[in-house]
Write an enzyme that holds these catalytic residues in place. Sequence first.
Site, PDB file in Angstrom:
ATOM      1  N   ARG A  90       0.837  -1.203   0.000  1.00 33.80           N
ATOM      2  CA  ARG A  90       0.000   0.000   0.000  1.00 33.80           C
ATOM      3  C   ARG A  90       0.873   1.256   0.000  1.00 33.80           C
ATOM      4  NH1 ARG A  90      -3.571  -1.445   5.195  1.00 33.80           N
ATOM      5  NH2 ARG A  90      -1.629  -2.540   5.654  1.00 33.80           N
TER       6      ARG A  90
ATOM      7  N   TYR B 102      -0.985   4.493  10.639  1.00 31.22           N
ATOM      8  CA  TYR B 102      -1.306   3.516  11.698  1.00 31.22           C
ATOM      9  C   TYR B 102      -0.105   3.420  12.631  1.00 31.22           C
ATOM     10  CZ  TYR B 102      -5.317   1.823   9.027  1.00 31.22           C
ATOM     11  OH  TYR B 102      -6.507   1.735   8.364  1.00 31.22           O
TER      12      TYR B 102
ATOM     13  N   ASP C  51      -2.661  -6.899  15.301  1.00 33.78           N
ATOM     14  CA  ASP C  51      -1.982  -5.597  15.307  1.00 33.78           C
ATOM     15  C   ASP C  51      -2.125  -4.909  16.660  1.00 33.78           C
ATOM     16  OD1 ASP C  51      -4.653  -5.163  14.924  1.00 33.78           O
ATOM     17  OD2 ASP C  51      -4.421  -3.800  13.231  1.00 33.78           O
TER      18      ASP C  51
HETATM   19  N1  LIG Z   1      -4.422  -7.669  10.893  1.00 35.76           N
HETATM   20  C1  LIG Z   1      -4.783  -6.683  10.098  1.00 35.76           C
HETATM   21  O1  LIG Z   1      -4.276  -6.537   9.005  1.00 35.76           O
HETATM   22  C2  LIG Z   1      -5.877  -5.773  10.503  1.00 35.76           C
HETATM   23  C3  LIG Z   1      -6.292  -5.788  11.791  1.00 35.76           C
HETATM   24  N2  LIG Z   1      -7.355  -5.016  12.205  1.00 35.76           N
HETATM   25  C4  LIG Z   1      -7.698  -5.141  13.610  1.00 35.76           C
HETATM   26  O2  LIG Z   1      -8.888  -5.906  13.792  1.00 35.76           O
HETATM   27  C5  LIG Z   1      -9.411  -5.615  15.083  1.00 35.76           C
HETATM   28  C6  LIG Z   1     -10.930  -5.385  15.005  1.00 35.76           C
HETATM   29  O3  LIG Z   1     -11.181  -4.141  14.356  1.00 35.76           O
HETATM   30  P1  LIG Z   1     -12.662  -3.604  14.054  1.00 35.76           P
HETATM   31  O4  LIG Z   1     -13.558  -4.720  13.676  1.00 35.76           O
HETATM   32  O5  LIG Z   1     -12.515  -2.458  13.134  1.00 35.76           O
HETATM   33  O6  LIG Z   1     -13.093  -3.067  15.488  1.00 35.76           O
HETATM   34  P2  LIG Z   1     -14.604  -2.723  15.980  1.00 35.76           P
HETATM   35  O7  LIG Z   1     -14.437  -1.742  17.074  1.00 35.76           O
HETATM   36  O8  LIG Z   1     -15.466  -2.395  14.820  1.00 35.76           O
HETATM   37  O9  LIG Z   1     -15.112  -4.117  16.553  1.00 35.76           O
HETATM   38  C7  LIG Z   1     -14.563  -4.729  17.695  1.00 35.76           C
HETATM   39  C8  LIG Z   1     -15.646  -5.524  18.382  1.00 35.76           C
HETATM   40  O10 LIG Z   1     -15.024  -6.287  19.420  1.00 35.76           O
HETATM   41  C9  LIG Z   1     -15.974  -6.404  20.449  1.00 35.76           C
HETATM   42  N3  LIG Z   1     -15.328  -6.883  21.659  1.00 35.76           N
HETATM   43  C10 LIG Z   1     -14.542  -6.226  22.534  1.00 35.76           C
HETATM   44  N4  LIG Z   1     -14.145  -7.045  23.514  1.00 35.76           N
HETATM   45  C11 LIG Z   1     -14.682  -8.268  23.245  1.00 35.76           C
HETATM   46  C12 LIG Z   1     -14.649  -9.543  23.871  1.00 35.76           C
HETATM   47  N5  LIG Z   1     -13.979  -9.755  25.007  1.00 35.76           N
HETATM   48  N6  LIG Z   1     -15.338 -10.575  23.291  1.00 35.76           N
HETATM   49  C13 LIG Z   1     -16.009 -10.380  22.147  1.00 35.76           C
HETATM   50  N7  LIG Z   1     -16.095  -9.196  21.528  1.00 35.76           N
HETATM   51  C14 LIG Z   1     -15.439  -8.158  22.064  1.00 35.76           C
HETATM   52  C15 LIG Z   1     -16.581  -5.010  20.525  1.00 35.76           C
HETATM   53  O11 LIG Z   1     -17.825  -5.011  21.206  1.00 35.76           O
HETATM   54  C16 LIG Z   1     -16.729  -4.664  19.046  1.00 35.76           C
HETATM   55  O12 LIG Z   1     -18.000  -5.016  18.530  1.00 35.76           O
HETATM   56  C17 LIG Z   1      -8.597  -4.412  15.583  1.00 35.76           C
HETATM   57  O13 LIG Z   1      -7.574  -4.854  16.450  1.00 35.76           O
HETATM   58  C18 LIG Z   1      -8.006  -3.858  14.334  1.00 35.76           C
HETATM   59  O14 LIG Z   1      -6.836  -3.095  14.555  1.00 35.76           O
HETATM   60  C19 LIG Z   1      -8.045  -4.213  11.336  1.00 35.76           C
HETATM   61  C20 LIG Z   1      -7.640  -4.142  10.015  1.00 35.76           C
HETATM   62  C21 LIG Z   1      -6.495  -4.881   9.507  1.00 35.76           C
HETATM   63  C1  LIG Z   2      -5.179  -1.580  10.351  1.00 35.51           C
HETATM   64  C2  LIG Z   2      -3.860  -2.022   9.968  1.00 35.51           C
HETATM   65  O1  LIG Z   2      -3.004  -2.175  10.779  1.00 35.51           O
HETATM   66  C3  LIG Z   2      -3.565  -2.292   8.596  1.00 35.51           C
HETATM   67  O2  LIG Z   2      -4.406  -2.038   7.745  1.00 35.51           O
HETATM   68  O3  LIG Z   2      -2.463  -2.759   8.315  1.00 35.51           O
HETATM   69 MG   LIG Z   3      -1.690  -3.631  11.381  1.00 39.20          MG
END
Ligand SMILES: NC(=O)C1=CN([C@@H]2O[C@H](COP(=O)(O)OP(=O)(O)OC[C@H]3O[C@@H](n4cnc5c(N)ncnc54)[C@H](O)[C@@H]3O)[C@@H](O)[C@H]2O)C=CC1
Ligand SMILES: CC(=O)C(=O)O
Ligand SMILES: [Mg+2]
Length: 373
Positions: free
Chosen positions: A16, A95, A271
Amino acid sequence: MTRIGCPKEIKPQEFRVGLTPAAAAEALLRGHEVLVETGAGLGSGFTDEDYQAAGAGIAPDAATVFGTSDLIVKVKEPQAPERQMLRQGQVLFTYLHLAPDPDQTRDLLASGVTAIAYETVTDARGGLPLLAPMSEVAGRLAPQVGSWALQKANGGRGVLLGGVPGVRPANVVIIGGGVVGTAAARVAVGMGANVTVMDRSVPRLSYLDDVFMGRLTTQFSSASATAERIQTADMVIGAVLIPGAAAPKLVSRDQLSTMPQGAVLVDVAIDQGGCFETSRPTTHQDPVYEVDGVVHYCVANMPGAVARTSTQALGNATLPFLLALADKGWRRAVSDDPHLRAGLSTHEGRLTSLPVGEALAIEAISPDQLLAG
Ligand SMILES: NC(=O)C1=CN([C@@H]2O[C@H](COP(=O)(O)OP(=O)(O)OC[C@H]3O[C@@H](n4cnc5c(N)ncnc54)[C@H](O)[C@@H]3O)[C@@H](O)[C@H]2O)C=CC1
Ligand SMILES: CC(=O)C(=O)O
Ligand SMILES: [Mg+2]
């Protein structure tokens, strides 16, 4: 006039780029200067000529971009060599994911840079508008990479997500029903899997129950419910988030032995440190490893795999904030907009994120306290 600089990403297999030619053109129209490192856009299909046609300058190397720009716009957290080039008086917009990353936090504080994290910028509806587009991408990718890992040759238990007539589909458990979890559910349901989404937010579970109209099961996320669900799961997708904070650990190492051999964990929350005790970050080059017979996929920059889609989606979301920072300077931009202010993470050696301070046991003040001081 602000000098905006966009270096080429150097994280492994990160294709990206922080600025599209269209975004560069918008900044130039408002009287700013834009400098892009040569080749920065190639992984997303944008050539140096595309940026030049928009009016941007091309820099021969990262040192020139970091050395001459007031505002650095990127995608991934700055890597160690990039951190050496940051300085006080400069703004970094990207980020960061600081809570699980003490080395990066220390380096940003030492540099004096004013760092604004995409992932904690908020919106009026309680969402995270600069995380959401990448969460949409990572969520859609999760069942796709998980089904690849479930194939026998890739270490998995040899289960087809949708099954076939007469043979049951895979059980997919998604922990966290936010943006990632909902996007993952859509794809997993579409591939024919038997999907359960777990969350601690009952309103969120109600929403999912409504929109999926019986095509998935919702379950409150308690420790005992998770322990039970994983015993019959072919794939578990970790998609929880407590904004800015380290992810809670929801599956322990001991629990892995209760899962079917060859089951797959896809930890999208890696992450923020990951929500399975045995998760550690992996790369697109070497995405999976096995612990106690369970395959782990923990790529921290999943959207980088589909860079063309992701760069455009990210650029659409960051542009208004980038322009505000360039037009007004960081102090007025974050004073005027509480949502951008929520992203402010470091300034002149001070940590301005309370959740990061808590995760790393470093003294922190809130962005409001910084501005008041
Ligand atoms: N690995 C990667 O490339 C990427 C990673 N991410 C990560 O994915 C993760 C999720 O992001 P989003 O969906 O955007 O967040 P979000 O805030 O939309 O959703 C998170 C959900 O987790 C729930 N939650 C919190 N504690 C919980 C528990 N103990 N049990 C069950 N549910 C619980 C919340 O109520 C919420 O609905 C983040 O850490 C984000 O940084 C996002 C994009 C890319
Ligand atoms: C959210 C994040 O860490 C990514 O898009 O790589
Ligand atoms: Mg990341």
